[in-house]
Motif scaffolding. Structure first.
Motif, PDB file in Angstrom:
ATOM      1  N   LEU A   1      41.067  38.284  35.282  1.00 20.66           N
ATOM      2  CA  LEU A   1      41.160  37.048  34.792  1.00 20.66           C
ATOM      3  C   LEU A   1      40.665  35.874  35.896  1.00 20.66           C
ATOM      4  O   LEU A   1      39.824  35.126  35.496  1.00 20.66           O
ATOM      5  CB  LEU A   1      42.348  36.428  34.127  1.00 20.66           C
ATOM      6  CG  LEU A   1      42.532  35.185  33.630  1.00 20.66           C
ATOM      7  CD1 LEU A   1      41.584  35.149  32.306  1.00 20.66           C
ATOM      8  CD2 LEU A   1      43.922  34.810  33.090  1.00 20.66           C
ATOM      9  N   VAL A   2      41.150  36.103  37.062  1.00 16.56           N
ATOM     10  CA  VAL A   2      40.629  35.361  38.303  1.00 16.56           C
ATOM     11  C   VAL A   2      39.252  35.612  38.526  1.00 16.56           C
ATOM     12  O   VAL A   2      38.113  34.893  38.740  1.00 16.56           O
ATOM     13  CB  VAL A   2      41.276  35.612  39.704  1.00 16.56           C
ATOM     14  CG1 VAL A   2      40.779  35.038  40.811  1.00 16.56           C
ATOM     15  CG2 VAL A   2      42.988  34.873  39.217  1.00 16.56           C
ATOM     16  N   GLY A   3      38.648  36.843  38.411  1.00 22.31           N
ATOM     17  CA  GLY A   3      37.206  37.126  38.541  1.00 22.31           C
ATOM     18  C   GLY A   3      36.383  36.424  37.485  1.00 22.31           C
ATOM     19  O   GLY A   3      35.339  36.018  37.849  1.00 22.31           O
ATOM     20  N   LEU A   4      36.787  36.736  36.473  1.00 17.58           N
ATOM     21  CA  LEU A   4      36.061  35.844  35.135  1.00 17.58           C
ATOM     22  C   LEU A   4      36.086  34.565  35.491  1.00 17.58           C
ATOM     23  O   LEU A   4      35.054  33.893  35.049  1.00 17.58           O
ATOM     24  CB  LEU A   4      36.818  36.461  33.882  1.00 17.58           C
ATOM     25  CG  LEU A   4      36.258  37.831  33.565  1.00 17.58           C
ATOM     26  CD1 LEU A   4      37.058  38.135  32.242  1.00 17.58           C
ATOM     27  CD2 LEU A   4      34.729  37.902  33.115  1.00 17.58           C
ATOM     28  N   THR A   5      37.003  33.792  35.946  1.00 18.86           N
ATOM     29  CA  THR A   5      37.097  32.391  36.081  1.00 18.86           C
ATOM     30  C   THR A   5      36.149  31.843  37.049  1.00 18.86           C
ATOM     31  O   THR A   5      35.463  30.877  36.893  1.00 18.86           O
ATOM     32  CB  THR A   5      38.398  31.809  36.448  1.00 18.86           C
ATOM     33  OG1 THR A   5      39.394  32.359  35.174  1.00 18.86           O
ATOM     34  CG2 THR A   5      38.496  30.508  36.495  1.00 18.86           C
ATOM     35  N   VAL A   6      36.056  32.682  38.116  1.00 18.74           N
ATOM     36  CA  VAL A   6      35.184  32.555  39.541  1.00 18.74           C
ATOM     37  C   VAL A   6      33.680  32.795  38.832  1.00 18.74           C
ATOM     38  O   VAL A   6      33.008  31.696  39.132  1.00 18.74           O
ATOM     39  CB  VAL A   6      35.472  33.530  40.495  1.00 18.74           C
ATOM     40  CG1 VAL A   6      34.317  33.148  41.367  1.00 18.74           C
ATOM     41  CG2 VAL A   6      36.684  33.039  41.122  1.00 18.74           C
TER      42      VAL A   6
ATOM     43  N   GLU B   1      51.766  56.557  50.107  1.00 21.60           N
ATOM     44  CA  GLU B   1      50.801  56.647  49.178  1.00 21.60           C
ATOM     45  C   GLU B   1      50.694  55.207  48.621  1.00 21.60           C
ATOM     46  O   GLU B   1      51.672  54.380  48.658  1.00 21.60           O
ATOM     47  CB  GLU B   1      51.055  57.616  47.937  1.00 21.60           C
ATOM     48  CG  GLU B   1      51.063  58.899  48.152  1.00 21.60           C
ATOM     49  CD  GLU B   1      51.120  59.771  46.894  1.00 21.60           C
ATOM     50  OE1 GLU B   1      51.139  59.159  45.840  1.00 21.60           O
ATOM     51  OE2 GLU B   1      51.483  60.876  47.208  1.00 21.60           O
ATOM     52  N   ARG B   2      49.445  54.697  48.370  1.00 21.94           N
ATOM     53  CA  ARG B   2      49.619  53.192  47.575  1.00 21.94           C
ATOM     54  C   ARG B   2      49.883  53.356  46.328  1.00 21.94           C
ATOM     55  O   ARG B   2      49.877  54.053  45.619  1.00 21.94           O
ATOM     56  CB  ARG B   2      47.924  52.796  47.755  1.00 21.94           C
ATOM     57  CG  ARG B   2      47.206  52.974  49.229  1.00 21.94           C
ATOM     58  CD  ARG B   2      45.985  52.473  48.987  1.00 21.94           C
ATOM     59  NE  ARG B   2      45.710  51.025  48.655  1.00 21.94           N
ATOM     60  CZ  ARG B   2      44.768  50.403  48.241  1.00 21.94           C
ATOM     61  NH1 ARG B   2      43.443  51.060  48.377  1.00 21.94           N
ATOM     62  NH2 ARG B   2      44.611  49.283  47.766  1.00 21.94           N
ATOM     63  N   GLU B   3      50.585  51.977  46.146  1.00 19.18           N
ATOM     64  CA  GLU B   3      51.241  51.700  44.717  1.00 19.18           C
ATOM     65  C   GLU B   3      49.963  51.506  43.705  1.00 19.18           C
ATOM     66  O   GLU B   3      48.956  50.792  44.345  1.00 19.18           O
ATOM     67  CB  GLU B   3      52.154  50.408  44.787  1.00 19.18           C
ATOM     68  CG  GLU B   3      53.389  50.939  45.645  1.00 19.18           C
ATOM     69  CD  GLU B   3      54.386  49.628  45.560  1.00 19.18           C
ATOM     70  OE1 GLU B   3      54.126  48.956  44.799  1.00 19.18           O
ATOM     71  OE2 GLU B   3      55.353  49.699  46.493  1.00 19.18           O
ATOM     72  N   ARG B   4      50.339  51.950  42.757  1.00 16.35           N
ATOM     73  CA  ARG B   4      49.058  51.674  41.559  1.00 16.35           C
ATOM     74  C   ARG B   4      49.336  50.168  41.008  1.00 16.35           C
ATOM     75  O   ARG B   4      50.511  49.775  41.013  1.00 16.35           O
ATOM     76  CB  ARG B   4      49.242  52.882  40.520  1.00 16.35           C
ATOM     77  CG  ARG B   4      48.894  54.080  41.005  1.00 16.35           C
ATOM     78  CD  ARG B   4      48.608  55.085  39.907  1.00 16.35           C
ATOM     79  NE  ARG B   4      47.437  54.379  38.938  1.00 16.35           N
ATOM     80  CZ  ARG B   4      46.433  55.157  38.575  1.00 16.35           C
ATOM     81  NH1 ARG B   4      46.280  56.410  38.841  1.00 16.35           N
ATOM     82  NH2 ARG B   4      45.731  54.668  37.671  1.00 16.35           N
ATOM     83  N   ALA B   5      48.302  49.620  40.785  1.00 16.46           N
ATOM     84  CA  ALA B   5      48.348  48.190  39.959  1.00 16.46           C
ATOM     85  C   ALA B   5      48.950  48.393  38.861  1.00 16.46           C
ATOM     86  O   ALA B   5      48.477  49.292  38.111  1.00 16.46           O
ATOM     87  CB  ALA B   5      47.098  47.421  40.202  1.00 16.46           C
ATOM     88  N   THR B   6      49.780  47.464  38.490  1.00 15.58           N
ATOM     89  CA  THR B   6      50.392  47.408  37.102  1.00 15.58           C
ATOM     90  C   THR B   6      49.299  46.865  36.170  1.00 15.58           C
ATOM     91  O   THR B   6      48.279  46.234  36.596  1.00 15.58           O
ATOM     92  CB  THR B   6      51.593  46.463  36.801  1.00 15.58           C
ATOM     93  OG1 THR B   6      51.487  45.398  37.431  1.00 15.58           O
ATOM     94  CG2 THR B   6      52.756  47.153  37.820  1.00 15.58           C
ATOM     95  N   VAL B   7      49.585  46.887  34.846  1.00 12.31           N
ATOM     96  CA  VAL B   7      48.676  46.383  33.905  1.00 12.31           C
ATOM     97  C   VAL B   7      48.459  45.149  34.047  1.00 12.31           C
ATOM     98  O   VAL B   7      47.293  44.309  33.732  1.00 12.31           O
ATOM     99  CB  VAL B   7      48.898  46.676  32.336  1.00 12.31           C
ATOM    100  CG1 VAL B   7      48.142  46.181  31.420  1.00 12.31           C
ATOM    101  CG2 VAL B   7      49.084  48.301  32.079  1.00 12.31           C
ATOM    102  N   SER B   8      49.633  44.110  34.468  1.00 17.23           N
ATOM    103  CA  SER B   8      49.449  42.822  34.282  1.00 17.23           C
ATOM    104  C   SER B   8      48.732  42.476  35.793  1.00 17.23           C
ATOM    105  O   SER B   8      48.024  41.255  35.571  1.00 17.23           O
ATOM    106  CB  SER B   8      51.079  42.147  34.449  1.00 17.23           C
ATOM    107  OG  SER B   8      51.774  42.890  35.405  1.00 17.23           O
ATOM    108  N   GLN B   9      48.868  43.041  36.833  1.00 16.62           N
ATOM    109  CA  GLN B   9      48.304  42.827  38.049  1.00 16.62           C
ATOM    110  C   GLN B   9      46.588  42.962  37.754  1.00 16.62           C
ATOM    111  O   GLN B   9      45.859  42.328  38.220  1.00 16.62           O
ATOM    112  CB  GLN B   9      48.472  43.514  39.199  1.00 16.62           C
ATOM    113  CG  GLN B   9      50.099  43.279  39.681  1.00 16.62           C
ATOM    114  CD  GLN B   9      50.328  44.142  40.817  1.00 16.62           C
ATOM    115  OE1 GLN B   9      50.115  45.669  40.549  1.00 16.62           O
ATOM    116  NE2 GLN B   9      51.391  43.839  41.490  1.00 16.62           N
ATOM    117  N   LEU B  10      46.547  43.928  36.902  1.00 15.70           N
ATOM    118  CA  LEU B  10      44.911  44.261  36.621  1.00 15.70           C
ATOM    119  C   LEU B  10      44.260  43.115  35.793  1.00 15.70           C
ATOM    120  O   LEU B  10      43.243  42.693  36.083  1.00 15.70           O
ATOM    121  CB  LEU B  10      44.752  45.641  35.983  1.00 15.70           C
ATOM    122  CG  LEU B  10      44.861  46.795  36.783  1.00 15.70           C
ATOM    123  CD1 LEU B  10      44.780  47.953  36.001  1.00 15.70           C
ATOM    124  CD2 LEU B  10      43.756  46.772  37.951  1.00 15.70           C
TER     125      LEU B  10
END
Length: 79
Positions: A41-46, A27-36
């Motif tokens: 933040l990277v998306g908003l910066t772009v 099973e794929r690991e769920r992303a943590t809150v800090s990863q999300l």
């Protein structure tokens, strides 16, 4: 050079199309809150960079409505 390929029985090829693996992938690991948060933040910066480049670049690309000011040199006035 001539390479001889071994013939494969047709029944084997037909079975290969129907073959299903009985091994389940992990099973794929769920992303943590800090990863999300970092991804957003990277998306908003772009997106902010693209919007900023449009805001700053569009006035430079728009055609002018005519000369807003004319400048004459002293040489053209004197002669």
């Amino acid at each position: 050079m001539f390479f001889r390929r071994e013939s494969v029985p047709f029944s084997f090829v037909a079975e290969a199309d129907r073959f299903r693996s009985n091994v389940t992938p992990p099973e794929r690991e769920r992303a943590t809150v800090s990863q999300l948060a970092s991804r957003s933040l990277v998306g908003l910066t772009v997106v902010a960079g693209l919007v900023g480049s449009l805001v700053l670049g569009l006035p430079a690309l728009s055609p002018t409505q005519g000369p807003s000011h004319t400048q004459q040199t002293e040489a053209s006035q004197g002669r």
